[in-house]
Enzyme design. Sequence first.
Site, PDB file in Angstrom:
ATOM      1  N   CYS A  40       0.844  -1.190   0.000  1.00 39.57           N
ATOM      2  CA  CYS A  40       0.000   0.000   0.000  1.00 39.57           C
ATOM      3  C   CYS A  40       0.883   1.244   0.000  1.00 39.57           C
ATOM      4  O   CYS A  40       1.805   1.366   0.809  1.00 39.57           O
ATOM      5  CB  CYS A  40      -0.910  -0.006   1.227  1.00 39.57           C
ATOM      6  SG  CYS A  40      -1.967   1.452   1.326  1.00 39.57           S
ATOM      7  N   CYS A  55       0.413   3.092   3.557  1.00 37.11           N
ATOM      8  CA  CYS A  55       0.855   2.571   4.858  1.00 37.11           C
ATOM      9  C   CYS A  55       1.880   1.449   4.771  1.00 37.11           C
ATOM     10  O   CYS A  55       2.334   0.953   5.792  1.00 37.11           O
ATOM     11  CB  CYS A  55      -0.351   2.099   5.661  1.00 37.11           C
ATOM     12  SG  CYS A  55      -1.163   0.639   4.959  1.00 37.11           S
ATOM     13  N   CYS A  75      -7.437  -5.049 -19.045  1.00 37.55           N
ATOM     14  CA  CYS A  75      -8.125  -3.919 -18.418  1.00 37.55           C
ATOM     15  C   CYS A  75      -7.265  -2.662 -18.371  1.00 37.55           C
ATOM     16  O   CYS A  75      -7.786  -1.550 -18.237  1.00 37.55           O
ATOM     17  CB  CYS A  75      -8.612  -4.286 -17.016  1.00 37.55           C
ATOM     18  SG  CYS A  75      -7.306  -4.536 -15.791  1.00 37.55           S
ATOM     19  N   CYS A 104      -7.575  -0.914   1.431  1.00 40.91           N
ATOM     20  CA  CYS A 104      -6.557  -1.381   2.363  1.00 40.91           C
ATOM     21  C   CYS A 104      -7.183  -1.466   3.747  1.00 40.91           C
ATOM     22  O   CYS A 104      -7.793  -0.500   4.213  1.00 40.91           O
ATOM     23  CB  CYS A 104      -5.361  -0.422   2.369  1.00 40.91           C
ATOM     24  SG  CYS A 104      -4.113  -0.859   3.599  1.00 40.91           S
ATOM     25  N   CYS A 124      -5.120   1.228   6.338  1.00 37.82           N
ATOM     26  CA  CYS A 124      -5.280   2.689   6.278  1.00 37.82           C
ATOM     27  C   CYS A 124      -6.569   3.121   5.598  1.00 37.82           C
ATOM     28  O   CYS A 124      -6.823   4.315   5.462  1.00 37.82           O
ATOM     29  CB  CYS A 124      -4.079   3.333   5.591  1.00 37.82           C
ATOM     30  SG  CYS A 124      -3.988   3.027   3.810  1.00 37.82           S
ATOM     31  N   HIS A 146      -8.404   3.594  -0.819  1.00 37.14           N
ATOM     32  CA  HIS A 146      -9.045   2.986  -1.988  1.00 37.14           C
ATOM     33  C   HIS A 146      -7.967   2.408  -2.898  1.00 37.14           C
ATOM     34  O   HIS A 146      -7.009   3.093  -3.247  1.00 37.14           O
ATOM     35  CB  HIS A 146      -9.854   4.049  -2.743  1.00 37.14           C
ATOM     36  CG  HIS A 146     -10.368   3.586  -4.058  1.00 37.14           C
ATOM     37  ND1 HIS A 146     -11.437   2.724  -4.176  1.00 37.14           N
ATOM     38  CD2 HIS A 146      -9.959   3.858  -5.322  1.00 37.14           C
ATOM     39  CE1 HIS A 146     -11.671   2.493  -5.456  1.00 37.14           C
ATOM     40  NE2 HIS A 146     -10.775   3.173  -6.179  1.00 37.14           N
ATOM     41  N   HIS A 192     -11.077  -2.196  -7.661  1.00 37.01           N
ATOM     42  CA  HIS A 192     -12.283  -3.024  -7.591  1.00 37.01           C
ATOM     43  C   HIS A 192     -11.939  -4.470  -7.930  1.00 37.01           C
ATOM     44  O   HIS A 192     -10.917  -4.744  -8.560  1.00 37.01           O
ATOM     45  CB  HIS A 192     -13.342  -2.497  -8.571  1.00 37.01           C
ATOM     46  CG  HIS A 192     -13.867  -1.163  -8.178  1.00 37.01           C
ATOM     47  ND1 HIS A 192     -13.248   0.020  -8.553  1.00 37.01           N
ATOM     48  CD2 HIS A 192     -14.925  -0.813  -7.407  1.00 37.01           C
ATOM     49  CE1 HIS A 192     -13.917   1.035  -8.038  1.00 37.01           C
ATOM     50  NE2 HIS A 192     -14.940   0.556  -7.344  1.00 37.01           N
ATOM     51  N   ASP A 225     -14.312 -11.923 -13.509  1.00 31.38           N
ATOM     52  CA  ASP A 225     -13.931 -12.348 -14.857  1.00 31.38           C
ATOM     53  C   ASP A 225     -12.432 -12.663 -14.974  1.00 31.38           C
ATOM     54  O   ASP A 225     -11.847 -12.555 -16.045  1.00 31.38           O
ATOM     55  CB  ASP A 225     -14.319 -11.277 -15.874  1.00 31.38           C
ATOM     56  CG  ASP A 225     -13.645  -9.936 -15.609  1.00 31.38           C
ATOM     57  OD1 ASP A 225     -12.897  -9.807 -14.619  1.00 31.38           O
ATOM     58  OD2 ASP A 225     -13.876  -8.994 -16.397  1.00 31.38           O
ATOM     59  N   ARG A 254     -10.596 -11.095 -10.569  1.00 32.63           N
ATOM     60  CA  ARG A 254      -9.641 -10.119 -11.104  1.00 32.63           C
ATOM     61  C   ARG A 254      -9.682  -8.890 -10.199  1.00 32.63           C
ATOM     62  O   ARG A 254     -10.631  -8.122 -10.217  1.00 32.63           O
ATOM     63  CB  ARG A 254      -9.996  -9.718 -12.537  1.00 32.63           C
ATOM     64  CG  ARG A 254      -9.120  -8.600 -13.083  1.00 32.63           C
ATOM     65  CD  ARG A 254      -9.411  -8.300 -14.547  1.00 32.63           C
ATOM     66  NE  ARG A 254     -10.793  -7.999 -14.829  1.00 32.63           N
ATOM     67  CZ  ARG A 254     -11.318  -6.775 -14.898  1.00 32.63           C
ATOM     68  NH1 ARG A 254     -10.579  -5.708 -14.705  1.00 32.63           N
ATOM     69  NH2 ARG A 254     -12.601  -6.627 -15.182  1.00 32.63           N
ATOM     70  N   CYS A 309      -8.581  -5.528  -9.854  1.00 29.39           N
ATOM     71  CA  CYS A 309      -8.126  -4.473 -10.753  1.00 29.39           C
ATOM     72  C   CYS A 309      -7.720  -3.283  -9.877  1.00 29.39           C
ATOM     73  O   CYS A 309      -8.570  -2.610  -9.294  1.00 29.39           O
ATOM     74  CB  CYS A 309      -9.267  -4.118 -11.694  1.00 29.39           C
ATOM     75  SG  CYS A 309      -8.825  -2.999 -13.000  1.00 29.39           S
TER      76      CYS A 309
END
Length: 145
Positions: A63, A66, A81, A111, A114, A117, A120, A124, A132, A134
């Site tokens: 991350c 953190c 993707c 995470c 902390c 974001h 997602h 698939d 997956r 992503c």
Amino acid sequence: MLNPCSMLRSFYKNRFMSSIKKSPEEWRQILTPEQFRILRENGTEKPYTNAYWKVTEEGEYRCAGCASLLFTSQEKFISSCGWPAFTQPATKEIVLRKDDSFGMERIEVKCGTCDGHLGHVFDDGPKPLGTRYCINSASLNFVKK
């Protein structure tokens, strides 16, 4: 394939409080503007232009907020993707949350340490897991082995 809603029920960590608390100003002091936009404001970077989507070297993905271990190169695969894609997390430091933003039903990956974001998860991915993850490159730091 796995249904993301069943994934949410199966893997959701019932943690509403992250262990690292910082004010937005404190986060801005340690993160780049792009990292702050993604980790703290749920942003997304452009596909195919980010740092790690094509990386195939052996190492760990931590991350950017953190330094918690999140993914390893063993779970990474090249996906169409345009973002780094993983079949599964390396540790239990991942939190999955339902995300209804932008009129879509998705599962957000955060995470667990902390509350940053990351991206997602979708159903698939390659077999046998079919998942997956992503993930935005800006939410990660790659540490070569």
